[in-house]
Design an enzyme around this catalytic site. Structure first.
Site, short mmCIF file in Angstrom:
data_model
loop_
_atom_site.label_atom_id
_atom_site.label_comp_id
_atom_site.label_asym_id
_atom_site.label_seq_id
_atom_site.Cartn_x
_atom_site.Cartn_y
_atom_site.Cartn_z
N ARG A 292 0.86 -1.19 0.00
CA ARG A 292 0.00 0.00 0.00
C ARG A 292 0.89 1.23 0.00
NH1 ARG A 292 -1.31 2.63 4.55
NH2 ARG A 292 -1.35 0.82 5.91
N HIS A 296 -3.80 4.14 4.65
CA HIS A 296 -4.86 3.14 4.74
C HIS A 296 -6.17 3.74 4.23
CE1 HIS A 296 -7.37 -0.08 6.27
NE2 HIS A 296 -8.08 0.81 6.94
N TYR A 305 4.12 5.37 11.30
CA TYR A 305 4.36 3.99 11.71
C TYR A 305 5.21 3.17 10.74
CZ TYR A 305 0.23 3.27 8.70
OH TYR A 305 -0.66 3.27 7.67
#
Length: 403
Positions: A292, A296, A305
């Site tokens: 990805r 998200h 993160y």
């Protein structure tokens, strides 16, 4: 918006992220995630690949595919237009036209490859990110945006395109797909069912139950897991101790890991899995190992993160540039063709943009309708409270205008 433009924007974003990283070093969690997000050599050897990241065509002993130049150009067109639509949707959300958007950036090959492997009579059960598969099934992109704008619950008839409505609840569509496949089997049809889900959803009990039922009843269903390696902020290695495709073995059916950035491999593997299901050989799990590239959803900030180095490494594996390199090396495309695709993508962006801006604003009170068949005291109370809250803004504006 050209493919080159997309790559350039990625490079610019990556540069700004590196600058930010110097100010605040990646956390231990991000560093660990970087180390664990790529397959080791043994796992890499199990990766089905027909087109290398450098755009070189290779063969695989179990999965072969022979496409004409026209078909290859079609796959390229699908991925470019899908990325353009996705980019426009992200921009529209940032402009306040959509409430939320889940981008597929980086996952075009997994979706277009698997989507083009389907027959018209096969049935698709998507999550909320399968915009490329929706494109392959002929769903108008503006219908997807209407749902994320809040003006409909999915503006298409699932049975018209054999493409179910988007499923927001994580993992539940795999059970729907399994039940539907069992029905197909009882009807004696030779079609197949495919269920899409992500690596995060693989931890859901619904997925485990669907694996159990499909195996026991030998249901004609393909489970297509897009392992983009991040379930929001949780890396895959914190959800499973084995590669995801190996989980199928414990349920009694085969699993395979495919290069999710290789549109040819995704097409070949999915086509074989669907044919296997149609001929009564039962379910199969396909793990598309991809990444990805964006957030998200538009409410997420992946820089908090994951490490910049990880994203940069995957930018080099871009599925669209990979296929374009191959097409150019074989002489299957020229500058005129590529320019035409870019023009078509810009026209699509404008059509989507104009359609969304012409949509009505969502009815803010509609959320309270059809909750209970005969009404409910608590819902009535909440409706009145929300109406008063909404009215307070109009009162404030009236006071401001009076001053």
């Amino acid at each position: 918006m050209t493919v080159e433009g997309t790559a350039q924007r990625k490079s610019t974003r990556a540069g700004s992220k590196r600058t930010a990283a110097k100010k605040a070093s990646p956390t231990k969690k991000a560093t660990e995630a970087k180390a664990g997000s790529r397959p080791d050599q043994a796992e890499q050897d199990q990766l089905v690949q027909l087109l290398t990241p450098e755009g070189k065509r290779v063969e695989h002993p179990e999965y072969a595919i022979d496409l004409s130049p026209e078909e290859l150009r079609g796959l390229y067109r699908d991925m470019v237009l899908t990325r353009r639509f996705d980019a426009e949707a992200t921009t529209l959300q940032r402009q306040g036209e959509l409430g939320l958007w889940a981008s597929l950036l980086g996952q075009e090959a997994a979706q277009i490859g698997s989507g083009r492997a389907l027959r018209d009579d096969d049935y698709v059960f998507p999550t909320y990110r399968e915009h490329g598969v929706a494109w392959c099934r002929g769903v108008d992109p503006t219908n997807l945006l209407g749902m994320f704008r809040g003006v409909n619950h999915g503006g298409w008839d699932p049975n018209t395109n054999n493409f179910h409505l988007y499923t927001i609840v994580i993992g539940s569509q795999t059970l729907h797909a399994t039940g539907y496949a069992m029905g197909v089997q009882k009807d004696g049809a030779d079609s197949a069912v495919i269920a899409y889900f992500g690596d995060g959803a693989s931890s859901q009990g619904d997925v485990a139950e669907s694996f159990t039922f499909s195996a026991v009843y030998n249901a004609p269903v393909v489970f297509f897991c897009q392992n983009n390696q991040w379930a929001i902020s949780e890396p895959t290695e914190r959800q499973t101790r084995v590669p995801l495709y190996q989980r199928a073995r414990g349920y009694g059916f085969p699993g395979v890991r495919v290069d999710g950035n290789d549109v040819l491999a995704c097409l070949a593997v999915t086509k074989a899995a669907l044919e296997r299901a149609r001929t009564g050989q039962g379910p199969m799990l396909v793990e598309a190992f991809t990444y990805r590239m964006g957030a998200h959803t538009t409410s997420d900030d992946p820089t908090k993160y994951r490490a910049d180095e990880e994203t940069l490494a995957w930018e080099a594996k871009d599925p669209i540039l990979r296929l374009r390199t191959y097409l150019e090396s074989e002489g299957f495309v020229d500058e005129a063709y590529l320019a035409g695709i870019d023009q078509e993508s810009e026209a699509l962006g404008k059509r989507v943009r104009d359609a969304v801006r012409a949509m009505p604003d969502p009815d803010s009170m509609a959320i309270f309708e059809n909750v209970y068949a005969d009404g409910h005291a608590l819902v009535d109370e909440e409706r009145a409270q929300f109406a008063a809250y909404q009215a307070s803004f109009a009162d404030a504006e009236a006071i401001a205008e009076g001053n």
